[in-house]
Design an enzyme around this catalytic site. Structure first.
Site, PDB file in Angstrom:
ATOM      1  N   ARG B 257       0.859  -1.179   0.000  1.00  0.00           N
ATOM      2  CA  ARG B 257       0.000   0.000   0.000  1.00  0.00           C
ATOM      3  C   ARG B 257       0.899   1.234   0.000  1.00  0.00           C
ATOM      4  NH1 ARG B 257      -2.610   0.857   5.466  1.00  0.00           N
ATOM      5  NH2 ARG B 257      -1.080   2.529   5.611  1.00  0.00           N
ATOM      6  N   HIS B 261      -3.503   4.609   4.815  1.00  0.00           N
ATOM      7  CA  HIS B 261      -4.699   3.758   4.810  1.00  0.00           C
ATOM      8  C   HIS B 261      -5.864   4.504   4.161  1.00  0.00           C
ATOM      9  CE1 HIS B 261      -8.198   1.500   6.042  1.00  0.00           C
ATOM     10  NE2 HIS B 261      -8.630   2.531   6.731  1.00  0.00           N
ATOM     11  N   TYR B 270       3.810   5.161  11.551  1.00  0.00           N
ATOM     12  CA  TYR B 270       4.075   3.763  11.878  1.00  0.00           C
ATOM     13  C   TYR B 270       4.915   3.015  10.862  1.00  0.00           C
ATOM     14  CZ  TYR B 270      -0.204   3.464   9.016  1.00  0.00           C
ATOM     15  OH  TYR B 270      -1.136   3.605   8.027  1.00  0.00           O
TER      16      TYR B 270
END
Lengths: 324, 356
Positions: B257, B261, B270
């Site tokens: 990805r 998100h 993160y």
């Protein structure tokens, strides 16, 4: 006509719909050769074969979600959940998907499925086998909720539920599965969803109830018939519900009571009281009383009768309404 | 005492087109030059739409959006193997799949702009509404594929899931049912390494996601999800197999990805930017361009034209989106049931009265 109990009436309805509509398929745990834990699919596996009466792996979430997918792809799944307490595992699929498909796709896809489960206490079943959870489903947009009270109604309402173009939760009162036997026509008939049944005419007050408690309310009412002439309405369908029948009756009697097994707070009785308040307050001579289960979990077998509205509590409720 | 090995298993991995644009001819799927161009053009269109949708969110012209960037090959390659009437069960990051499946881009913007009509499938396709809860769509796909198997309608269902969804009960139930009934369902897990911030390694103890299929009695395969040719090849095989009645397949598209998100997320919190940079070198479009250049299928003129066409198509979709007539508020009520229930009818009247 066949002298049938409610379990046989379920089987009769399922057989009729399996014959009538090739897209109807039964799915559930142990419903095949074993005929279901209550035997409500007895004989259907042999009659219709393994592709129409299908034993599934043990997953109530899986059964509900698979039914959604089958329904959108042209089938009419009738799913059996063995006990109403196991419906909680199906809940996400019913709330998040079954009830929303028509709206989310703006009518492009629909979800004509039925999810059946025995519900309610009174037969010393294990915990979580006898939940009274109709209000949860009635509070879920997109679903219909049916809760019959007699073998005759079971057959006619289940046939109507299966033919309905939207998802239906069909709760079968375990306590009267074998407690009532009556003449049930073998020929096809449906009882329309959303129509209540005045099971006893009366003039002094109205009791609105459903499921197993229809029988026990009628028995209680018989005991005091010399003192109070009670009209009893069997709601039959919880959503949509027959508000017209309720209002017509309470306008006539001026007094009302709701009897249900589920916990009182936010139970479906609260909705009925609200409807009477909105539509018939001027006709009312007394506050509407609720005789219900308590806001507790349904006790285990030894104490369940402390919880389920008893004849004594129903009669006390009647007096409370009448003495106001 | 008897002690013996009952089962051992292997999981295949397939890459046809490597990150340098080299293909292994022996593994090439049966595709024409025209197919290659279509795969490429679709990936460019998806990326163009995706970039634009992201910026529309930043400008407040649509609501939350979930970028597909980096996963173009895994979606374009797999949907390209489907027949129009096959069932697509997309998730919120399936923009690429939906574009290939004829879902008008205008409608996709409508959806992310808060309009239910954006979920309406074109009649010639069966595109199920995007799943928002994670993994629930696996069961719908299983149900549809199971129904196809029972009715023999010759259709196949294909479901898109993320690596996070493989932890959900719905996924496991769907896989289990699919194995039992040999459902005509293809499960595509786009393992993009993250479920919001949770890394794939924290999602499951399995070495691969593909191997989960073994436990349910059918075939699982891992594929380079940034290789559109490999993804197409394994999906075509899986779809053909399901259509023949030979049961389900789990395809793990190993990808990344590249974006956050969602437009509400900040992945810098993160994950290491260096990891993102490493994955950028494996870009699905770059490698396809190298391969097609080598093959003589792509030159600057063609490349510019594909980009210009995509930009124009996306612009047209945005223009149409911004001119869409507002939804009829009464639709809130009219699409809940086939026939409006008594209670809802009363509320509908009350609503109409409140608007007077």
């Amino acid at each position: 006509m066949v002298l049938a109990n409610a379990v046989t009436a379920v089987t009769m309805a399922l057989r009729g719909e399996l014959k009538r509509d090739k897209s109807v398929v039964l799915i559930g745990e142990d419903i095949g050769l074993n005929g279901g834990v209550f035997r409500s699919t007895d004989g259907l596996f042999k009659e219709f074969g393994k592709d129409r009466v299908i034993d599934t792996p043990l997953s109530e979430l899986g059964i509900a979600g698979a039914a959604v997918g089958m329904a959108v792809n042209g089938m009419k799944p009738v799913a059996e959940i063995q006990f109403s307490g196991f419906l909680y595992a199906s809940f996400d699929q019913l709330v998040s998907h079954a009830g929303r498909i028509r709206g989310r796709s703006r009518g492009r896809f629909t979800c004509p499925m039925v999810i059946r489960a025995p519900a309610g206490g009174g037969i010393r079943a294990l915990e979580l086998h006898c939940e009274c959870n109709e209000a949860l489903f009635a509070h879920t947009p997109g679903l219909k909720v049916v809760y019959p009270s007699t073998p005759y109604d079971v057959k006619g309402l289940l046939a109507a539920a299966i033919r309905d173009p939207d998802p239906v939760v069909f709760l079968e009162p375990m306590r009267i599965y074998r407690a009532i036997k009556e003449e049930v026509p073998e020929e096809d008939y449906v009882i329309p969803l959303g129509k209540a049944n005045v099971v006893r005419e009366g003039t002094d007050m109205t009791i609105i109830t459903w499921g197993a408690l229809v029988k026990y309310t009628l028995e209680a009412v018989e005991k005091i018939k010399d003192k109070v002439n009670v009209e009893v309405i069997d709601l039959r369908t919880i959503y949509p519900f027959d508000v017209e029948a309720i209002i017509a009756s309470v306008k006539k009697t001026g007094r009302a009571m709701v009897v249900h097994e589920a916990p009182r707070t936010s139970g479906f009785g609260a909705e009925i009281v609200a409807q009477i308040n909105e539509k018939a307050l001027d006709s009312m001579e007394a506050p509407v009383v609720r005789v219900t289960g308590y806001d507790t979990v349904l006790p285990f077998a030894n104490l369940e009768n402390e919880y389920i509205p008893s004849e004594k509590r129903i009669i006390a409720g009647i007096h409370k309404v009448m003495d106001y | 005492m008897v002690k013996k090995v009952l089962k051992t298993f292997e999981i295949d991995y397939l890459q046809v087109l490597d990150e340098h644009g080299k293909v292994d001819e022996s593994l090439m799927p049966k595709v024409t030059d025209d197919d290659l161009k279509k795969l490429y053009e679709n990936m460019i269109l998806v990326r163009t739409f995706d970039k634009k949708a992201f910026s529309l969110q930043r400008q407040g012209r649509i609501g939350t959006y979930l970028e597909v960037r980096g996963q173009e090959a895994s979606q374009v390659g797999s949907t390209y193997a489907m027949k129009d009437k096959d069932w697509l069960f997309p998730m919120y990051r399936s923009t690429g799949a939906l574009i290939v499946r004829g879902q008008p881009m205008t409608r996709m913007l409508q959806y992310w702009g808060g309009d239910e009509r954006g979920l309406i499938s074109p009649d010639e396709f069966n595109n199920f509404p995007i799943a928002i809860p994670v993994g629930t769509q696996a069961l719908h796909a299983l149900g549809a594929g199971w129904a196809s198997k029972l009715t023999g309608d010759g259709l196949v269902s294909v479901v898109y899931l993320g690596d996070g969804a493989t932890s959900k009960e719905d996924f496991m139930s769907a896989m289990n049912f699919a194995g039992v009934y040999n459902a005509a369902t293809v499960f595509i897990v786009e393992n993009n390494q993250f479920a919001i911030s949770t890394h794939r390694d924290e999602q499951t103890g399995s070495e691969t996601i593909a191997q989960k299929a073994i436990a349910f009695g059918f075939e699982g395969i891992q594929v380079d999800g940034n290789d559109v040719l490999a993804v197409y090849k394994v999906t075509k095989d899986a779809v053909d197999k399901a259509r023949r009645g030979d049961g389900p397949t789990l395809i793990e598209c190993y990808t990344y990805r590249m974006g956050d998100h969602s437009t509400s997320d900040d992945a810098a919190r993160y994950r290491d930017q260096k990891e993102v940079e490493e994955w950028a070198k494996k870009d699905p479009i770059d490698r396809m361009e190298k391969f097609m250049t080598e093959k003589g299928l792509l030159d600057d003129t063609y490349k510019d034209k594909v980009q210009a066409d995509s930009t124009a198509a996306v612009k047209e979709a945005i223009d149409a989106y911004e001119k869409v007539e507002p939804a009829n508020p009464e639709d809130i009520f009219t699409y809940m049931y086939a026939e409006m229930p008594t209670q809802l009818k009363e509320q509908f009247e009350e609503y109409k009265e409140s608007k007077k």
